[in-house]
Design an enzyme around this catalytic site. Structure first.
Site, mmCIF file in Angstrom:
data_model
loop_
_atom_site.group_PDB
_atom_site.id
_atom_site.type_symbol
_atom_site.label_atom_id
_atom_site.label_comp_id
_atom_site.label_asym_id
_atom_site.label_seq_id
_atom_site.Cartn_x
_atom_site.Cartn_y
_atom_site.Cartn_z
ATOM 1 N N SER A 6 0.863 -1.184 0.000
ATOM 2 C CA SER A 6 0.000 0.000 0.000
ATOM 3 C C SER A 6 0.895 1.227 0.000
ATOM 4 O O SER A 6 2.059 1.144 0.416
ATOM 5 C CB SER A 6 -0.860 0.007 1.282
ATOM 6 O OG SER A 6 -1.440 1.284 1.482
ATOM 7 N N TYR B 37 -2.595 -1.041 10.314
ATOM 8 C CA TYR B 37 -2.503 -1.238 8.856
ATOM 9 C C TYR B 37 -1.154 -0.707 8.344
ATOM 10 O O TYR B 37 -0.442 -1.390 7.596
ATOM 11 C CB TYR B 37 -3.656 -0.500 8.179
ATOM 12 C CG TYR B 37 -3.761 -0.722 6.688
ATOM 13 C CD1 TYR B 37 -4.243 -1.920 6.172
ATOM 14 C CD2 TYR B 37 -3.388 0.280 5.782
ATOM 15 C CE1 TYR B 37 -4.351 -2.128 4.797
ATOM 16 C CE2 TYR B 37 -3.494 0.085 4.408
ATOM 17 C CZ TYR B 37 -3.977 -1.127 3.927
ATOM 18 O OH TYR B 37 -4.085 -1.322 2.569
#
Ligand code: NAD
Length: 255
Positions: free
Chosen positions: A143, A156
């Site tokens: 990401s 995350y």
């Protein structure tokens, strides 16, 4: 056909980015194993995806945060197709919560899928690739948050930051076996993981304001980079992160 007769495993491939990668790999001639976690109608959806392939594929049930599941998945792929050339660690999840309220459960859930799951998939795949030789491809769907902080998503960001270093270490350790390791770092892609933002006009306005190209990306736009990294054309590409983010990481100071 850029992946003719290659054998690929894509985790979390019943939805979003993983589904697009699995479909594109199959369109490029690969035999694709579509992993799904046994929940709701995932098995049925995964079965329909495989049915739509122009090549022979298969579904493999399993939770990537469980070593036994992952080792069984790889064994099933090898039992059917005789080898494994490409593993895409795509399965992932996120929990939004202010840092002061994050529980151990929240933290462990995210880290066990996004980071431990990627480790165990990479290890099981690499062991098989080394055994069969020569060479293969490990692709991790990371990401932009492997690098950019995201308030209220500490777990995350930690998982994806860890994935960045895992990939870079593996690129070195697995180089003698000609196994190339790379990350794809999507920005904002229109998938179910972003449904709450996509449904909220105010949140969308804020999000689009941060994306120079002014739109969310499509899962297929992630898949096209994955095809390149999985193909023989990327045989000299290892240890890098490829951002697919409409320019999101090129933050501009706006004051
Ligand atoms: P998604 O929710 O559509 O897909 C996630 C997939 O992972 C689902 O199929 C889900 O069932 C699967 N999954 C979750 N836990 C699992 C487990 N324990 N075992 C097996 N499968 C499991 O969302 P997506 O956007 O397609 O996400 C795919 C990947 O892309 C994730 O790793 C996510 O972090 C990453 N990503 C997405 C975006 C985005 O904007 N959509 C941005 C950056 C990174």
């Amino acid at each position: 056909m850029r992946l003719k007769d290659k054998v690929a495993l894509v985790t979390g491939a019943n939805s979003g980015i993983g589904k697009a990668i699995a479909e594109r790999f199959a369109a490029e001639g690969a035999h694709v194993a579509v992993n799904y976690r046994e929940r709701a109608n995932n098995a049925e959806v995964a079965g329909q995806i495989v049915k739509s392939f122009p090549t022979e594929g298969m579904t493999v049930a399993g939770d990537v945060s469980k070593r036994d599941d992952v080792e069984r998945m790889v064994a099933q792929v090898v039992a059917k197709f005789g080898r494994l050339d490409i593993a895409v660690s795509n399965a992932g999840l996120e929990i939004k919560k202010p840092f002061l309220e994050v529980t151990d459960d929240d933290w462990n859930k995210v880290l066990s899928v996004n980071l431990y799951g990627s480790f165990v998939v990479a290890q099981a795949a690499a062991r098989q690739i080394v055994k069969q030789g020569p060479g293969g491809k490990l692709i991790f769907i990371s990401s932009v948050h492997e690098d950019i902080p995201f308030p209220e998503y500490a777990s995350y960001c930690a998982s994806k930051g860890g994935l960045r270093m895992l990939m870079r270490n593996l690129a070195i350790e697995l180089a003698p076996y000609q196994i190339c390791c790379n990350n794809i770092a999507p920005g904002a892609i229109a998938t179910p993981i972003n449904q709450s933002v996509l449904n909220d006009p105010e949140a969308m306005k804020n999000a689009l304001g941060e994306i120079p190209l002014g739109r969310f990306g499509r899962p297929e736009e992630v898949a096209s980079v994955a095809v390149f990294l999985a193909s023989d054309e990327a045989d000299y590409v290892t240890g890098s992160t490829y951002y697919i983010d409409g320019g999101l990481t090129q933050q501009v100071t706006k004051y």
